[in-house]
Design a protein around this motif. Structure first.
Motif, PDB file in Angstrom:
ATOM      1  N   GLU A 183       0.829  -1.211   0.000  1.00 37.69           N
ATOM      2  CA  GLU A 183       0.000   0.000   0.000  1.00 37.69           C
ATOM      3  C   GLU A 183       0.865   1.262   0.000  1.00 37.69           C
ATOM      4  N   ASP A 184       1.898   1.276   0.833  1.00 38.71           N
ATOM      5  CA  ASP A 184       2.772   2.448   0.903  1.00 38.71           C
ATOM      6  C   ASP A 184       3.558   2.630  -0.391  1.00 38.71           C
ATOM      7  N   THR A 185       3.906   1.535  -1.016  1.00 43.14           N
ATOM      8  CA  THR A 185       4.609   1.612  -2.301  1.00 43.14           C
ATOM      9  C   THR A 185       3.737   2.292  -3.344  1.00 43.14           C
ATOM     10  N   ILE A 186       2.487   1.856  -3.441  1.00 44.05           N
ATOM     11  CA  ILE A 186       1.567   2.439  -4.417  1.00 44.05           C
ATOM     12  C   ILE A 186       1.329   3.914  -4.128  1.00 44.05           C
ATOM     13  N   ARG A 187       1.101   4.237  -2.869  1.00 43.89           N
ATOM     14  CA  ARG A 187       0.890   5.642  -2.503  1.00 43.89           C
ATOM     15  C   ARG A 187       2.122   6.480  -2.822  1.00 43.89           C
ATOM     16  N   GLY A 188       3.278   5.944  -2.503  1.00 41.85           N
ATOM     17  CA  GLY A 188       4.519   6.685  -2.721  1.00 41.85           C
ATOM     18  C   GLY A 188       4.809   6.938  -4.187  1.00 41.85           C
ATOM     19  N   VAL A 189       4.582   5.928  -5.019  1.00 39.98           N
ATOM     20  CA  VAL A 189       4.838   6.076  -6.457  1.00 39.98           C
ATOM     21  C   VAL A 189       3.866   7.089  -7.065  1.00 39.98           C
ATOM     22  N   ILE A 190       2.608   7.008  -6.703  1.00 40.89           N
ATOM     23  CA  ILE A 190       1.611   7.952  -7.215  1.00 40.89           C
ATOM     24  C   ILE A 190       1.988   9.385  -6.840  1.00 40.89           C
ATOM     25  N   ARG A 191       2.308   9.588  -5.580  1.00 38.54           N
ATOM     26  CA  ARG A 191       2.643  10.937  -5.116  1.00 38.54           C
ATOM     27  C   ARG A 191       3.923  11.450  -5.775  1.00 38.54           C
ATOM     28  N   ALA A 192       4.940  10.602  -5.854  1.00 34.16           N
ATOM     29  CA  ALA A 192       6.217  11.030  -6.437  1.00 34.16           C
ATOM     30  C   ALA A 192       6.059  11.412  -7.899  1.00 34.16           C
ATOM     31  N   ARG A 193       5.280  10.628  -8.637  1.00 36.89           N
ATOM     32  CA  ARG A 193       5.099  10.934 -10.056  1.00 36.89           C
ATOM     33  C   ARG A 193       4.304  12.220 -10.249  1.00 36.89           C
ATOM     34  N   LEU A 194       3.254  12.419  -9.471  1.00 41.48           N
ATOM     35  CA  LEU A 194       2.462  13.643  -9.609  1.00 41.48           C
ATOM     36  C   LEU A 194       3.269  14.872  -9.229  1.00 41.48           C
ATOM     37  N   MET A 195       4.114  14.736  -8.227  1.00 39.40           N
ATOM     38  CA  MET A 195       4.873  15.885  -7.753  1.00 39.40           C
ATOM     39  C   MET A 195       5.917  16.362  -8.756  1.00 39.40           C
ATOM     40  N   THR A 196       6.208  15.551  -9.787  1.00 47.05           N
ATOM     41  CA  THR A 196       7.141  16.018 -10.816  1.00 47.05           C
ATOM     42  C   THR A 196       6.564  17.218 -11.565  1.00 47.05           C
ATOM     43  N   LEU A 197       5.240  17.387 -11.490  1.00 48.61           N
ATOM     44  CA  LEU A 197       4.620  18.559 -12.116  1.00 48.61           C
ATOM     45  C   LEU A 197       5.040  19.848 -11.434  1.00 48.61           C
TER      46      LEU A 197
END
Length: 229
Positions: free
Chosen positions: A99-113
């Motif tokens: 769960e933390d992996t999925i949350r972390g990847v989603i957040r990290a990718r969005l934050m590249t904006l």
């Protein structure tokens, strides 16, 4: 005689200066090529325009990258690497829960904006490549995208209790990735549809939570159904 031999040897200072000049030329070519490729795509872009923008000559491209495809591949790799933030590396830590992996990847990718150091041409370049793939795609996918994709597959599979290559696992991963890509690549459309959505760090944080909550709710439901079945 010995004196002349010594003077012919390049000094450490001279070697460092030469490397620095070479790196500077390389960086200028990548930056210039990034803009040109993003504006015109690989096929329409010309080496002449890239060199003019970089203030370099064709020989510099041939010497440093081999040819136009070599330059394009490196520019694309540079763009993908720029998105690999420290947050993304942390999200791929094998000690994290699925769960933390999925949350972390989603957040990290969005934050590249929100990365001020990441030029707009990075995203436009990738969009061009997605819509008109070149031979560079395979290398960039294998080096920059596959490790993240494989990690998400494993995490999703663990939550729903299915192998990483099961169709339901793959469809679930694609749905998660699709939600993230929507925000990455639909920003101009969203600015018109939802003017209040500025995609600031705080807003993107809420978007990341929504995508994660939305996706994990489905994954847990599938996992529970499989367990009860």
């Amino acid at each position: 005689m010995a004196h002349h031999a010594l003077t012919r040897l390049p000094s450490p200072v001279r070697r460092r200066a030469k490397r620095k000049a070479s790196d500077l030329t390389r960086d200028k070519l990548i930056e210039a090529a990034g803009h040109v490729f993003a504006e015109r795509g690989y096929r329409a872009a010309t080496i002449r325009d890239i060199c003019k923008r970089a203030g370099a000559n064709v020989a510099a491209i041939n010497y440093t990258f081999g040819d136009k495809m070599g330059l394009y591949t490196e520019v694309l790799r540079h763009s993908v690497r720029a998105a690999q933030s420290a947050a993304m590396k942390a999200a791929l830590d094998s000690s994290l829960s699925p769960e933390d992996t999925i949350r972390g990847v989603i957040r990290a990718r969005l934050m590249t904006l929100c990365q001020p150091a990441r030029p707009d041409w990075h995203i436009r370049l990738v969009l061009h490549e997605f819509s008109h793939p070149t031979p560079a795609m395979a290398r960039v996918v294998d080096e920059g995208m596959r490790p993240i994709y494989e990690r998400i597959r494993k995490a999703v599979g663990e939550i729903i209790g299915l192998p990483p290559d099961h169709e339901t696992t793959l469809l679930s991963v694609n749905s998660i990735v699709g939600q993230v890509l929507f925000y990455l690549f639909s920003r101009p459309v969203l600015e018109r549809l939802q003017p209040e959505l500025k995609l600031t760090p705080n807003q993107l944080d809420r978007v990341a939570d929504h995508i994660a909550d939305f996706s994990l709710a489905y994954l847990k439901k599938v996992g529970q159904g499989k367990h009860h079945g």
